[in-house]
Design a protein around this motif. Structure first.
Motif, mmCIF file in Angstrom:
data_model
loop_
_atom_site.group_PDB
_atom_site.id
_atom_site.type_symbol
_atom_site.label_atom_id
_atom_site.label_comp_id
_atom_site.label_asym_id
_atom_site.label_seq_id
_atom_site.Cartn_x
_atom_site.Cartn_y
_atom_site.Cartn_z
ATOM 1 N N GLN A 25 -10.202 7.979 -3.720
ATOM 2 C CA GLN A 25 -11.156 6.893 -4.231
ATOM 3 C C GLN A 25 -11.653 7.017 -5.759
ATOM 4 O O GLN A 25 -12.014 5.979 -6.202
ATOM 5 N N SER A 33 -7.804 3.870 3.422
ATOM 6 C CA SER A 33 -8.632 4.090 3.896
ATOM 7 C C SER A 33 -7.769 5.042 5.641
ATOM 8 O O SER A 33 -6.199 5.497 4.812
ATOM 9 N N TYR A 34 -8.165 5.190 6.214
ATOM 10 C CA TYR A 34 -7.896 5.987 6.861
ATOM 11 C C TYR A 34 -7.368 6.130 8.677
ATOM 12 O O TYR A 34 -8.100 5.835 8.920
ATOM 13 N N LEU A 35 -6.453 6.631 9.151
ATOM 14 C CA LEU A 35 -6.384 6.401 10.257
ATOM 15 C C LEU A 35 -6.362 7.250 10.798
ATOM 16 O O LEU A 35 -5.141 8.672 10.689
ATOM 17 N N ILE A 48 -9.256 11.865 0.587
ATOM 18 C CA ILE A 48 -9.796 10.641 0.482
ATOM 19 C C ILE A 48 -10.450 10.172 -0.475
ATOM 20 O O ILE A 48 -10.933 9.625 -1.352
ATOM 21 N N ASP A 61 1.151 -1.247 0.364
ATOM 22 C CA ASP A 61 0.326 -0.021 0.287
ATOM 23 C C ASP A 61 0.790 1.397 -0.386
ATOM 24 O O ASP A 61 2.325 1.350 0.284
ATOM 25 N N SER A 112 1.494 5.251 2.062
ATOM 26 C CA SER A 112 1.000 5.517 3.190
ATOM 27 C C SER A 112 1.276 6.952 2.403
ATOM 28 O O SER A 112 2.631 7.245 2.536
ATOM 29 N N ILE A 166 -2.898 7.951 5.624
ATOM 30 C CA ILE A 166 -4.695 8.123 4.575
ATOM 31 C C ILE A 166 -2.951 6.279 3.932
ATOM 32 O O ILE A 166 -2.698 6.661 3.313
ATOM 33 N N GLN A 175 -5.124 6.165 15.690
ATOM 34 C CA GLN A 175 -5.078 4.765 15.587
ATOM 35 C C GLN A 175 -3.534 4.160 14.394
ATOM 36 O O GLN A 175 -3.027 3.292 14.622
ATOM 37 N N LYS A 212 -4.709 1.381 -1.446
ATOM 38 C CA LYS A 212 -4.608 0.042 -1.969
ATOM 39 C C LYS A 212 -4.683 0.338 -3.648
ATOM 40 O O LYS A 212 -5.739 0.489 -3.640
ATOM 41 N N SER A 260 -8.814 0.275 -3.274
ATOM 42 C CA SER A 260 -9.100 1.137 -0.961
ATOM 43 C C SER A 260 -8.528 2.615 -0.947
ATOM 44 O O SER A 260 -7.193 2.042 -0.922
#
Length: 264
Positions: free
Chosen positions: A103, A112-114, A99, A81, A83, A148, A118, A151, A110
């Motif tokens: 997308q 995803s957000y941390l 984001i 992925d 980052s 963020i 997190q 993938k 995909s």
């Protein structure tokens, strides 16, 4: 009038039934002749099938290898992925817009957000066996940025994602370069290039050996036709159709292919 129509229908039905029976009998004779011809040339058949078995085994091995490479590429892609490290000063609106833009990219599978918390939890889980790193991170007030995770769909087109992330408006939201850079970028490019070459080699091997297998059958049947040229000439003189003469050779070819496939 009705009687005449009934007689005509009966005669037509009987003629159709006779024609169907003749076709069935002809088909059975063709199959039987093909099997007999195969048994008559058993030594030639065994030699040809031995070569075909080896060839088909290589074909099947190439197919399995190609499928393995495809699966390996899929696994590698799933584990890799990109980052994107965000600044602490970024607003939730800016993060949400980024984001959404990611997308919308065609090569993004995909996103995803941390959050910072997190990201810290993930870091602690990944380094659970390294007490020194955990102690160092505990002595500071969470220096990890919100992240963020992207993938990609295809590693060959990951440059599209990198190009988007290097735009001035997008780069202004990042606290550091994306993870896909430097040595990691070189390593991923090498893996992608190597797997693509191996996949192409596998496809070429399948095509080449499939052609070789077809040529073996062709030459074997051509030799059988040459050996039985007198029989074919007699069948011609007796009025046999082209399909009736050709049929046993097709059956013989099918037997070569089926037996060789089963053995391989």
């Amino acid at each position: 009038m009705l009687l005449a129509v009934g007689c005509w229908l009966s005669a037509t039905g009987a003629a159709g039934g006779c024609a169907m029976n003749r076709r069935l009998i002809t088909f059975v004779r063709i199959v039987q002749t093909g099997i007999v011809n195969f048994m008559r040339n058993l030594s030639l058949a065994i030699a040809a099938m031995a070569v075909m078995v080896v060839t088909l085994t290589i074909v099947l091995f190439s197919i399995v290898t190609n499928a393995t490479f495809t699966n390996t590429i899929a696994q590698i892609t799933d584990k890799i992925d990109v980052s994107v490290f965000l600044k602490d000063s970024d607003t939730p609106l800016q993060t949400h817009q980024l984001i959404s833009q990611l997308q919308a990219l065609p090569n993004v599978k995909s996103v995803s957000y941390l959050t910072k918390a997190q990201a810290l939890q993930q870091y602690e889980a990944q380094n659970a066996g390294n007490q020194q790193l955990l102690t160092a991170i505990d002595e500071t007030s969470n220096p990890l940025p919100a992240t963020i995770l992207i993938k990609p769909v295809n590693l060959n087109h990951i440059q599209d994602i990198k190009t988007f992330l290097t735009k001035p408006s997008v780069a202004a939201l990042q606290s550091d370069q994306p993870s896909y850079s430097g040595d990691r970028e070189v390593a991923i490019n090498k893996i992608t290039h190597a797997t693509d070459i191996l996949r192409e080699i596998g496809v070429c091997m399948v095509i080449i050996f499939a052609i070789i297998c077809a040529l073996i059958i062709f030459n074997t049947i051509q030799m059988a036709i040459f050996n039985r040229r007198d029989e074919i000439m007699i069948m011609r003189l007796l009025g046999a159709s082209t399909g009736y003469i050709r049929g046993p050779f097709i059956v013989e070819s099918a037997i070569y292919g089926i037996l060789s496939t089963l053995l391989s």
